[in-house]
Write an enzyme that holds these catalytic residues in place. Sequence first.
Site, PDB file in Angstrom:
ATOM      1  N   GLN A   1     -28.107   9.727  28.901  1.00  9.71           N
ATOM      2  CA  GLN A   1     -28.402  10.110  27.524  1.00  9.71           C
ATOM      3  C   GLN A   1     -29.755   9.517  27.134  1.00  9.71           C
ATOM      4  OE1 GLN A   1     -26.246   8.500  24.053  1.00  9.71           O
ATOM      5  NE2 GLN A   1     -25.904  10.609  23.387  1.00  9.71           N
TER       6      GLN A   1
ATOM      7  N   ALA B   1     -26.683   5.446  25.399  1.00 10.14           N
ATOM      8  CA  ALA B   1     -27.989   5.823  24.852  1.00 10.14           C
ATOM      9  C   ALA B   1     -29.058   4.984  25.561  1.00 10.14           C
ATOM     10  CB  ALA B   1     -28.009   5.545  23.356  1.00 10.14           C
TER      11      ALA B   1
ATOM     12  N   SER C   1     -17.889   9.694  27.678  1.00  7.01           N
ATOM     13  CA  SER C   1     -18.827   9.773  26.552  1.00  7.01           C
ATOM     14  C   SER C   1     -19.829   8.626  26.635  1.00  7.01           C
ATOM     15  CB  SER C   1     -18.030   9.665  25.243  1.00  7.01           C
ATOM     16  OG  SER C   1     -18.726  10.261  24.187  1.00  7.01           O
ATOM     17  N   PRO C   2     -21.084   8.870  26.205  1.00  5.88           N
ATOM     18  CA  PRO C   2     -22.055   7.775  26.226  1.00  5.88           C
ATOM     19  C   PRO C   2     -21.597   6.627  25.320  1.00  5.88           C
ATOM     20  CG  PRO C   2     -22.885   9.660  24.966  1.00  5.88           C
ATOM     21  CD  PRO C   2     -21.638  10.109  25.661  1.00  5.88           C
TER      22      PRO C   2
ATOM     23  N   TYR D   1     -29.619   8.738  14.457  1.00 11.89           N
ATOM     24  CA  TYR D   1     -30.791   8.214  15.166  1.00 11.89           C
ATOM     25  C   TYR D   1     -31.966   9.184  14.981  1.00 11.89           C
ATOM     26  CZ  TYR D   1     -27.319   4.941  16.773  1.00 11.89           C
ATOM     27  OH  TYR D   1     -26.332   3.997  16.787  1.00 11.89           O
TER      28      TYR D   1
ATOM     29  N   GLY E   1     -14.302   8.970  25.001  1.00 12.00           N
ATOM     30  CA  GLY E   1     -15.015   7.708  24.812  1.00 12.00           C
ATOM     31  C   GLY E   1     -14.103   6.520  24.970  1.00 12.00           C
ATOM     32  N   ARG E   2     -13.540   6.045  23.837  1.00 14.51           N
ATOM     33  CA  ARG E   2     -12.821   4.769  23.842  1.00 14.51           C
ATOM     34  C   ARG E   2     -11.643   4.737  24.810  1.00 14.51           C
ATOM     35  NH1 ARG E   2     -12.332   4.885  17.558  1.00 14.51           N
ATOM     36  NH2 ARG E   2     -12.471   7.081  18.143  1.00 14.51           N
TER      37      ARG E   2
ATOM     38  N   CYS F   1     -22.776   2.615  24.309  1.00 17.23           N
ATOM     39  CA  CYS F   1     -23.650   1.443  24.434  1.00 17.23           C
ATOM     40  C   CYS F   1     -22.852   0.234  24.887  1.00 17.23           C
ATOM     41  CB  CYS F   1     -24.291   1.117  23.087  1.00 17.23           C
ATOM     42  SG  CYS F   1     -25.582   2.259  22.653  1.00 17.23           S
TER      43      CYS F   1
HETATM   44  C1  LIG Z   1     -18.680   1.011  22.117  1.00 17.33           C
HETATM   45  C2  LIG Z   1     -19.209   2.364  21.741  1.00 17.33           C
HETATM   46  C3  LIG Z   1     -20.534   2.675  21.988  1.00 17.33           C
HETATM   47  C4  LIG Z   1     -21.036   3.954  21.691  1.00 17.33           C
HETATM   48  N1  LIG Z   1     -22.322   4.274  22.033  1.00 17.33           N
HETATM   49  C5  LIG Z   1     -22.746   5.564  21.936  1.00 17.33           C
HETATM   50  C6  LIG Z   1     -23.968   5.973  22.507  1.00 17.33           C
HETATM   51  O1  LIG Z   1     -24.678   5.198  23.168  1.00 17.33           O
HETATM   52  N2  LIG Z   1     -24.347   7.264  22.340  1.00 17.33           N
HETATM   53  C7  LIG Z   1     -23.570   8.168  21.670  1.00 17.33           C
HETATM   54  O2  LIG Z   1     -23.962   9.332  21.530  1.00 17.33           O
HETATM   55  N3  LIG Z   1     -22.387   7.817  21.144  1.00 17.33           N
HETATM   56  C8  LIG Z   1     -21.943   6.540  21.291  1.00 17.33           C
HETATM   57  N4  LIG Z   1     -20.692   6.197  20.849  1.00 17.33           N
HETATM   58  C9  LIG Z   1     -19.797   7.252  20.336  1.00 17.33           C
HETATM   59  C10 LIG Z   1     -18.907   7.779  21.491  1.00 17.33           C
HETATM   60  O3  LIG Z   1     -19.682   8.374  22.506  1.00 17.33           O
HETATM   61  C11 LIG Z   1     -17.889   8.811  20.969  1.00 17.33           C
HETATM   62  O4  LIG Z   1     -18.591   9.901  20.468  1.00 17.33           O
HETATM   63  C12 LIG Z   1     -16.971   8.228  19.893  1.00 17.33           C
HETATM   64  O5  LIG Z   1     -16.467   6.964  20.293  1.00 17.33           O
HETATM   65  C13 LIG Z   1     -15.800   9.165  19.579  1.00 17.33           C
HETATM   66  O6  LIG Z   1     -15.080   9.460  20.748  1.00 17.33           O
HETATM   67  P1  LIG Z   1     -13.677   8.675  21.120  1.00 17.33           P
HETATM   68  O7  LIG Z   1     -12.756   8.905  19.979  1.00 17.33           O
HETATM   69  O8  LIG Z   1     -13.233   9.332  22.402  1.00 17.33           O
HETATM   70  O9  LIG Z   1     -14.024   7.231  21.312  1.00 17.33           O
HETATM   71  C14 LIG Z   1     -20.193   4.913  21.095  1.00 17.33           C
HETATM   72  C15 LIG Z   1     -18.869   4.573  20.810  1.00 17.33           C
HETATM   73  C16 LIG Z   1     -18.357   3.339  21.145  1.00 17.33           C
HETATM   74  C17 LIG Z   1     -16.901   3.040  20.875  1.00 17.33           C
END
Ligand SMILES: Cc1cc2nc3c(=O)[nH]c(=O)nc-3n(C[C@H](O)[C@H](O)[C@H](O)COP(=O)(O)O)c2cc1C
Length: 363
Positions: free
Chosen positions: A101, A59, A23-24, A185, A329-330, A26
């Site tokens: 992204q 992003a 997952s994207p 956003y 993601g995490r 930052c």
């Molecule tokens: C450190 C961090 C940075 C994130 N940055 C972005 C981002 O740049 N773009 C985006 O769409 N979502 C961003 N997210 C959301 C994640 O992509 C993801 O949708 C969210 O963490 C839920 O998924 P998970 O439970 O697998 O972590 C970010 C999440 C985290 C923890």
Amino acid sequence: MSDHLFGSLSIRGTTVRNRVMVSPMCQYSCDRDGLATDWHEVHLGSRATGGAGIVMTEATAVEPRGRISPHDLGIWSDDHADALAPVAEFVSERGATPAIQLAHAGRKASKTRPWDGSVPLQPDEGGWETVAPSASPYPYDDGEARTRKLDREDVEEVKANFVAAAERAIDAGFEIAEVHAAHGYLLHEFLSPVTNHRDDEYGGDFEGRTRLVREIVSAVREVWPGDLPVFVRVSATDWLPDRESWTVEDTARLAPLLADAGADLVDVSAGGLHPDQRIPSAGPNYQVPYAERVGESTEALVGAVGGINEAEQADALIRNDRADLAIVGREHLRDPYFALHAAEKLGVEDEAEWPIQYRRAVQ
Ligand SMILES: Cc1cc2nc3c(=O)[nH]c(=O)nc-3n(C[C@H](O)[C@H](O)[C@H](O)COP(=O)(O)O)c2cc1C
């Protein structure tokens, strides 16, 4: 046999080796002006080495004022594309599909990094005026933000910046472009009646509020090579049930229009628009029901994200046809080798997927 987590996924002319996407996320790790650093190469490269099918950048801002913080990644010049090219190349060499992204933070831009509090940056601290569909700033608890309404000319400029960013992303070697229309956003701000109070053709009813997203997806599709996929990330709901807001049913209505505009996959997230949001649950699969609802409404592929942390859980999503892609993601921050470990747990480990340099550890 139905698809499974380690079945490949063909989209247009692109074959992704499995259904796991990073997952994207930052990293807030640019030293200057949005240029990728060694951190981005090592961070994203490690997840490609770790076996994910698609490795998506964080992003990546299409213009400087579209960054959340001054340390965000950008792609608003050829120098930015040059800095990202080794990242995409390494991810590809490791057998993953490199994805980017494309983003604009709108009224949630110009903040400090999370570990510095995510508070609005003032002009004397390097902050800038944020832009949005309407002149209402994000309601921060701690700190003042200034937000200017984009006029018609500005809207054209934003569209052109997304297109130019996509063109540079191709030069940099990315194979998937994801338009970021989620998490409060800029493009999400246009979609939601909570943040869009415009009375021109980019506001008002559903058609007006969805116009900019549809136009940007269509314009990116036009420049993106025909054999390569375009994704869109949406927030399925604002999670603001007590007021007129963007809902799952709105997303289900939008998804087929995004497909018509050229989106191959809808990446279904939620929330982020307003601090009053009420998240019903943040447990395992907490956003999957939204992905399922979107999947019922469109022929496009659907990605599920949120609380997907386990191999069996991710595999079940694909096997039970709840989503086409498991977006993690995490768990990828905790374990860069999530996909290789998942294959092991599911009993489908392929030694050849491990880097040859590491194979003595898995023989
Ligand atoms: C450190 C961090 C940075 C994130 N940055 C972005 C981002 O740049 N773009 C985006 O769409 N979502 C961003 N997210 C959301 C994640 O992509 C993801 O949708 C969210 O963490 C839920 O998924 P998970 O439970 O697998 O972590 C970010 C999440 C985290 C923890």
